[in-house]
Motif scaffolding. Structure first.
Motif, PDB file in Angstrom:
ATOM      1  N   ASN A   1     -53.241 -15.669 -30.953  1.00 18.71           N
ATOM      2  CA  ASN A   1     -54.027 -16.887 -30.722  1.00 18.71           C
ATOM      3  C   ASN A   1     -53.299 -18.151 -31.178  1.00 18.71           C
ATOM      4  O   ASN A   1     -53.894 -19.229 -31.208  1.00 18.71           O
ATOM      5  N   LEU A   2     -52.029 -18.022 -31.556  1.00 14.99           N
ATOM      6  CA  LEU A   2     -51.155 -19.162 -31.872  1.00 14.99           C
ATOM      7  C   LEU A   2     -51.740 -20.077 -32.938  1.00 14.99           C
ATOM      8  O   LEU A   2     -51.574 -21.293 -32.882  1.00 14.99           O
TER       9      LEU A   2
ATOM     10  N   PHE B   1     -47.261 -24.012 -29.725  1.00 17.97           N
ATOM     11  CA  PHE B   1     -46.333 -23.042 -30.285  1.00 17.97           C
ATOM     12  C   PHE B   1     -44.921 -23.606 -30.222  1.00 17.97           C
ATOM     13  O   PHE B   1     -44.654 -24.638 -29.583  1.00 17.97           O
ATOM     14  N   VAL B   2     -43.991 -22.920 -30.874  1.00 22.57           N
ATOM     15  CA  VAL B   2     -42.568 -23.150 -30.664  1.00 22.57           C
ATOM     16  C   VAL B   2     -41.918 -21.771 -30.592  1.00 22.57           C
ATOM     17  O   VAL B   2     -42.224 -20.871 -31.374  1.00 22.57           O
ATOM     18  N   LYS B   3     -41.087 -21.602 -29.606  1.00 22.54           N
ATOM     19  CA  LYS B   3     -40.429 -20.316 -29.342  1.00 22.54           C
ATOM     20  C   LYS B   3     -38.942 -20.494 -29.607  1.00 22.54           C
ATOM     21  O   LYS B   3     -38.292 -21.364 -29.016  1.00 22.54           O
ATOM     22  N   VAL B   4     -38.398 -19.685 -30.521  1.00 19.25           N
ATOM     23  CA  VAL B   4     -37.018 -19.869 -30.964  1.00 19.25           C
ATOM     24  C   VAL B   4     -36.224 -18.588 -30.727  1.00 19.25           C
ATOM     25  O   VAL B   4     -36.667 -17.496 -31.092  1.00 19.25           O
ATOM     26  N   MET B   5     -35.073 -18.730 -30.107  1.00 18.02           N
ATOM     27  CA  MET B   5     -34.131 -17.623 -29.947  1.00 18.02           C
ATOM     28  C   MET B   5     -32.782 -18.059 -30.505  1.00 18.02           C
ATOM     29  O   MET B   5     -32.250 -19.100 -30.111  1.00 18.02           O
ATOM     30  N   VAL B   6     -32.237 -17.264 -31.415  1.00 20.87           N
ATOM     31  CA  VAL B   6     -30.935 -17.564 -32.019  1.00 20.87           C
ATOM     32  C   VAL B   6     -29.910 -16.617 -31.413  1.00 20.87           C
ATOM     33  O   VAL B   6     -30.065 -15.388 -31.488  1.00 20.87           O
ATOM     34  N   LEU B   7     -28.874 -17.166 -30.811  1.00 23.40           N
ATOM     35  CA  LEU B   7     -27.821 -16.371 -30.190  1.00 23.40           C
ATOM     36  C   LEU B   7     -26.744 -16.025 -31.206  1.00 23.40           C
ATOM     37  O   LEU B   7     -26.806 -16.430 -32.367  1.00 23.40           O
ATOM     38  N   SER B   8     -25.730 -15.304 -30.763  1.00 21.05           N
ATOM     39  CA  SER B   8     -24.681 -14.855 -31.690  1.00 21.05           C
ATOM     40  C   SER B   8     -23.758 -15.990 -32.098  1.00 21.05           C
ATOM     41  O   SER B   8     -23.167 -15.951 -33.184  1.00 21.05           O
ATOM     42  N   GLY B   9     -23.595 -16.997 -31.248  1.00 14.16           N
ATOM     43  CA  GLY B   9     -22.697 -18.097 -31.597  1.00 14.16           C
ATOM     44  C   GLY B   9     -21.232 -17.712 -31.577  1.00 14.16           C
ATOM     45  O   GLY B   9     -20.387 -18.437 -32.115  1.00 14.16           O
ATOM     46  N   LEU B  10     -20.888 -16.581 -30.954  1.00 17.21           N
ATOM     47  CA  LEU B  10     -19.479 -16.191 -30.855  1.00 17.21           C
ATOM     48  C   LEU B  10     -18.733 -17.082 -29.881  1.00 17.21           C
ATOM     49  O   LEU B  10     -17.511 -17.184 -29.913  1.00 17.21           O
ATOM     50  N   CYS B  11     -19.478 -17.706 -28.985  1.00 23.29           N
ATOM     51  CA  CYS B  11     -18.905 -18.697 -28.084  1.00 23.29           C
ATOM     52  C   CYS B  11     -20.015 -19.662 -27.723  1.00 23.29           C
ATOM     53  O   CYS B  11     -21.195 -19.370 -27.934  1.00 23.29           O
ATOM     54  N   SER B  12     -19.645 -20.804 -27.172  1.00 17.10           N
ATOM     55  CA  SER B  12     -20.646 -21.805 -26.811  1.00 17.10           C
ATOM     56  C   SER B  12     -20.599 -22.080 -25.314  1.00 17.10           C
ATOM     57  O   SER B  12     -21.340 -21.513 -24.541  1.00 17.10           O
ATOM     58  N   ASN B  13     -19.699 -22.950 -24.910  1.00 16.88           N
ATOM     59  CA  ASN B  13     -19.551 -23.237 -23.478  1.00 16.88           C
ATOM     60  C   ASN B  13     -18.256 -22.662 -22.910  1.00 16.88           C
ATOM     61  O   ASN B  13     -17.919 -22.902 -21.755  1.00 16.88           O
ATOM     62  N   ASP B  14     -17.530 -21.920 -23.737  1.00 22.05           N
ATOM     63  CA  ASP B  14     -16.233 -21.395 -23.314  1.00 22.05           C
ATOM     64  C   ASP B  14     -16.190 -19.884 -23.461  1.00 22.05           C
ATOM     65  O   ASP B  14     -15.217 -19.315 -23.947  1.00 22.05           O
ATOM     66  N   CYS B  15     -17.264 -19.217 -23.060  1.00 27.13           N
ATOM     67  CA  CYS B  15     -17.339 -17.771 -23.206  1.00 27.13           C
ATOM     68  C   CYS B  15     -16.361 -17.094 -22.258  1.00 27.13           C
ATOM     69  O   CYS B  15     -16.119 -17.586 -21.148  1.00 27.13           O
ATOM     70  N   PRO B  16     -15.774 -15.969 -22.656  1.00 25.51           N
ATOM     71  CA  PRO B  16     -14.837 -15.264 -21.780  1.00 25.51           C
ATOM     72  C   PRO B  16     -15.510 -14.813 -20.488  1.00 25.51           C
ATOM     73  O   PRO B  16     -16.682 -14.439 -20.478  1.00 25.51           O
ATOM     74  N   LYS B  17     -14.757 -14.855 -19.398  1.00 26.80           N
ATOM     75  CA  LYS B  17     -15.230 -14.456 -18.066  1.00 26.80           C
ATOM     76  C   LYS B  17     -16.416 -15.305 -17.606  1.00 26.80           C
ATOM     77  O   LYS B  17     -17.174 -14.901 -16.731  1.00 26.80           O
ATOM     78  N   ASP B  18     -16.585 -16.483 -18.238  1.00 24.65           N
ATOM     79  CA  ASP B  18     -17.665 -17.420 -17.866  1.00 24.65           C
ATOM     80  C   ASP B  18     -19.050 -16.777 -17.944  1.00 24.65           C
ATOM     81  O   ASP B  18     -19.947 -17.094 -17.161  1.00 24.65           O
ATOM     82  N   VAL B  19     -19.244 -15.887 -18.908  1.00 27.92           N
ATOM     83  CA  VAL B  19     -20.552 -15.245 -19.063  1.00 27.92           C
ATOM     84  C   VAL B  19     -21.510 -16.206 -19.759  1.00 27.92           C
ATOM     85  O   VAL B  19     -21.105 -17.130 -20.464  1.00 27.92           O
ATOM     86  N   LYS B  20     -22.799 -15.972 -19.547  1.00 24.11           N
ATOM     87  CA  LYS B  20     -23.828 -16.747 -20.218  1.00 24.11           C
ATOM     88  C   LYS B  20     -24.275 -15.961 -21.456  1.00 24.11           C
ATOM     89  O   LYS B  20     -24.731 -14.831 -21.339  1.00 24.11           O
ATOM     90  N   PRO B  21     -24.178 -16.562 -22.643  1.00 17.66           N
ATOM     91  CA  PRO B  21     -24.393 -15.793 -23.880  1.00 17.66           C
ATOM     92  C   PRO B  21     -25.863 -15.655 -24.278  1.00 17.66           C
ATOM     93  O   PRO B  21     -26.210 -15.744 -25.456  1.00 17.66           O
ATOM     94  N   PHE B  22     -26.759 -15.417 -23.316  1.00 18.42           N
ATOM     95  CA  PHE B  22     -28.185 -15.349 -23.656  1.00 18.42           C
ATOM     96  C   PHE B  22     -28.625 -13.919 -23.992  1.00 18.42           C
ATOM     97  O   PHE B  22     -29.491 -13.712 -24.815  1.00 18.42           O
ATOM     98  N   GLY B  23     -28.056 -12.926 -23.338  1.00 14.78           N
ATOM     99  CA  GLY B  23     -28.497 -11.561 -23.581  1.00 14.78           C
ATOM    100  C   GLY B  23     -27.724 -10.888 -24.686  1.00 14.78           C
ATOM    101  O   GLY B  23     -26.892 -10.015 -24.424  1.00 14.78           O
ATOM    102  N   VAL B  24     -27.978 -11.266 -25.926  1.00 12.01           N
ATOM    103  CA  VAL B  24     -27.221 -10.676 -27.035  1.00 12.01           C
ATOM    104  C   VAL B  24     -28.105  -9.985 -28.077  1.00 12.01           C
ATOM    105  O   VAL B  24     -27.608  -9.185 -28.846  1.00 12.01           O
ATOM    106  N   ASN B  25     -29.407 -10.274 -28.110  1.00  9.83           N
ATOM    107  CA  ASN B  25     -30.319  -9.616 -29.067  1.00  9.83           C
ATOM    108  C   ASN B  25     -29.736  -9.580 -30.476  1.00  9.83           C
ATOM    109  O   ASN B  25     -29.347  -8.527 -30.984  1.00  9.83           O
TER     110      ASN B  25
END
Length: 590
Positions: free
Chosen positions: A318-319, A417-441
């Motif tokens: 119920n937030l 509400f506020v919804k927060v997801m913290v990524l790994s931070g191993l890369c930012s905008n220069d990820c290898p193979k141009d991957v999007k770093p969202f699916g890291v859990n």
């Protein structure tokens, strides 16, 4: 006129009655179509599209990944992996285990009915699983391992007690996809099976600590000091009963500290149940739910098994800023069992006075009650709108696979509400193979906010991200923190991540003036420079925003109408004055 009033009252009563009846809406067919069977094992953004996907185990030996879609059915089985029949999958833990910012999938299994737990890792490759490229760890565990970030490099590690060795917990690092083993703690431990180990901040320093369930049962807390874990008694070491369920950690009373919630059975047959809470720094257990009687019927917990232990699944439905719970209870005078919602409400008795909050069972939730033989229930944000919905698993008669039921949550849909997801931070905008770093859990980050409510009182709440991974903990890869009905900006939002061994500086960053009803994706890059961390804000409009916009537009239109009327009246007065001036006789001209 009297007839109009009666009709209006009847309409309002009908509307209120319908709202109460349809507070939860069954949307199973919209989500899964005819594919609503199997055991929900984990959640994660597998294809990096910012939508959470569902990992399901079918027939004990098949993994199916349901990817979120914008068309009906909203979750479609896209990825499947079949194992031999002698392999029984026991858990799924998505994560980035090789540090390439792509989601890999860790599976635990029992092979040939042996009690040891084997671990398989399938490597992610361009938003898919490379079926031909996988790793089986060269050691097995006595139970399902805890996935955590042991050395603070933001790459998940695998922690647990290995089979056939000394009673020393070990941690497995996957360097260049090669398993490297290391003794984890300075003293031996004997792990409880099933355990409820957790990687969570217990002393509010924004660095995740280690909580262990050992034989007895008893509890050990290992505090992270400069990146190293040191044994310290932060919470009570002995449980309040002999027959206990899985430990859970939430900010139960909104003080910023994580509290230890523990469901217990008060007798050997589990006819009497209770939920206890222990606060950080306290040595006492406080009951937050002990009344399980509804009229003449007494309900209680399911005792639980090694594969499906007694557990609470927590979320703020119920937030209001205080976490609630879903749990399966059984009728002690019959054979029925069903899922119930436990709402976090102000304490109304002396036993929970020191905490100030307690659980209240929603007995009359007909939508949950309609699902017979429920075995598990958890929260899940189905529509990615910040409102936590529910998934309930039930056991049909004569079938092995569970049936999945999806219930849309219509409670408090205009709360904030506020919804927060913290990524790994191993890369930012220069990820290898141009991957999007969202699916890291990413396990281990800690989030807390402080703000002022509508009454002017200080309000805060905190949560850990993916603190537990074993025995179907079913934690979401993000945190949803309720704000109640206060639409104020968040004054402060703090995010902390684990530290490397020997590092004394706390890795914590603060953001101010966060807009409510928004999702914040935090990229802690580089790890040791919090001031350089970035955050991407995504707004989630609600009915409140729409009503506010309509009200604002209405006010503007009203003001424009008034201005137009006044302007028109002023113009008429000017014209009248000009006509009078033209007809006036000028005596000065004579």
């Amino acid at each position: 006129m009297e007839m109009f009033k009666l009709n209006l009252c009847a309409f309002l009563l009908l509307f209120v009655g319908q709202y109460k009846t349809f507070a939860l809406q069954d949307v199973t067919a919209d989500l899964f179509g005819p594919e609503n069977y199997g055991t929900v094992a984990a959640f994660g953004d597998f294809n990096s599209d910012k939508q959470t996907d569902i990992f399901i185990i079918r027939g004990q030996s098949e993994l199916v990944i349901f990817l979120a879609d914008s068309k009906l059915p909203y979750f479609k089985p896209k990825v499947k992996q079949q194992f031999p029949r002698d392999t029984v999958l026991t858990s799924v833990v998505p994560g980035d285990y090789d540090g390439d910012s792509q989601m890999d999938v860790l599976l635990t299994a029992q092979i040939n009915s042996k009690p040891e737990t084997a671990v398989f890792i399938f490597w992610g490759n361009n938003q898919t699983i490379d079926m031909g490229d996988w790793l089986k760890l060269n050691k097995t565990f006595t139970d399902q391992p805890l996935v955590m970030d042991f050395n603070g490099d933001m790459i998940p590690d695998i922690f647990g007690l290995t089979s056939g060795g000394l009673p020393n917990a070990e941690v497995c690092y996957l360097t260049n996809r090669v398993a490297e083993w290391q003794i984890a703690l300075s003293s031996p431990i004997t792990m409880q099976i099933p355990h409820s180990n957790a990687f969570i901040d217990l002393n509010k320093d924004f660095t995740a600590d280690l909580f262990l369930t050992t034989k007895g049962p008893s509890f050990e807390t290992w505090i992270s000091k400069d990146g190293n874990f040191t044994r310290a008694e932060v919470m009570p070491a002995k449980p309040p009963a002999n027959l206990v369920g899985q430990s859970s950690f939430v900010d139960f009373d909104g003080d910023g500290y994580q509290d230890h919630l523990l469901p217990v059975c008060l007798d050997d047959k589990c006819q009497r149940s209770a939920i206890y809470l222990a606060k950080s720094g306290s040595k006492e257990w406080v009951p937050v739910l002990s009344d399980f009687q509804r009229r003449e019927t007494v309900w209680s917990f399911m005792p639980g098994t090694t594969s499906q232990p007694l557990a609470l699944h927590l979320g703020d439905y119920n937030l209001d800023g205080f976490p609630d719970a879903l749990v399966v209870l059984r009728n002690t005078s019959g054979s029925g069992q069903q899922a119930f919602l436990l709402e976090n409400v102000p304490c109304n008795n002396a036993s929970c006075h020191s905490v100030g909050r307690m659980f209240h069972i929603h007995w009359d939730q007909s939508d949950l009650g309609a699902i017979q033989n429920a075995v598990m229930a958890t929260f899940f944000d189905i529509y990615e709108d910040g409102i936590l919905d529910m998934l309930v698993l039930s056991q049909p008669t004569g079938k092995n696979d569970l049936i999945i039921h999806a219930l849309k949550n219509n409670f408090e849909s205009d709360a904030y509400f506020v919804k927060v997801m913290v990524l790994s931070g191993l890369c930012s905008n220069d990820c290898p193979k141009d991957v999007k770093p969202f699916g890291v859990n990413q396990p281990g980050p800690y989030v807390m906010y402080t703000t002022v409510d509508s009454n002017g009182y200080l309000k805060n709440a905190s949560a850990g991200q993916l603190s537990q991974s074993a025995h179907f903990s079913l934690q979401l890869p993000y945190t949803v923190l309720g704000l109640g009905r206060s639409a104020n900006f968040l004054d402060h939002l703090y995010v902390g991540i684990p530290r490397e061994p020997g590092e004394t500086d706390i890795r914590k960053q603060e953001w101010t003036a966060i807009i409510p009803n928004s999702q914040l994706i935090v990229i802690p890059f580089p790890h040791n420079k919090p001031r350089s961390w970035s955050a991407k804000l995504y707004l989630t409009p609600s009915n409140s925003v729409l009503l506010t916009a309509i009200a604002l537009i209405g006010v503007c239109v009203f003001i424009l109408v008034i201005i137009g009327i006044l302007h028109w009246q002023e113009k008429k007065a000017d014209d009248r004055e000009k006509r009078q001036e033209a007809h006036r006789f000028h005596f000065d001209a004579m």
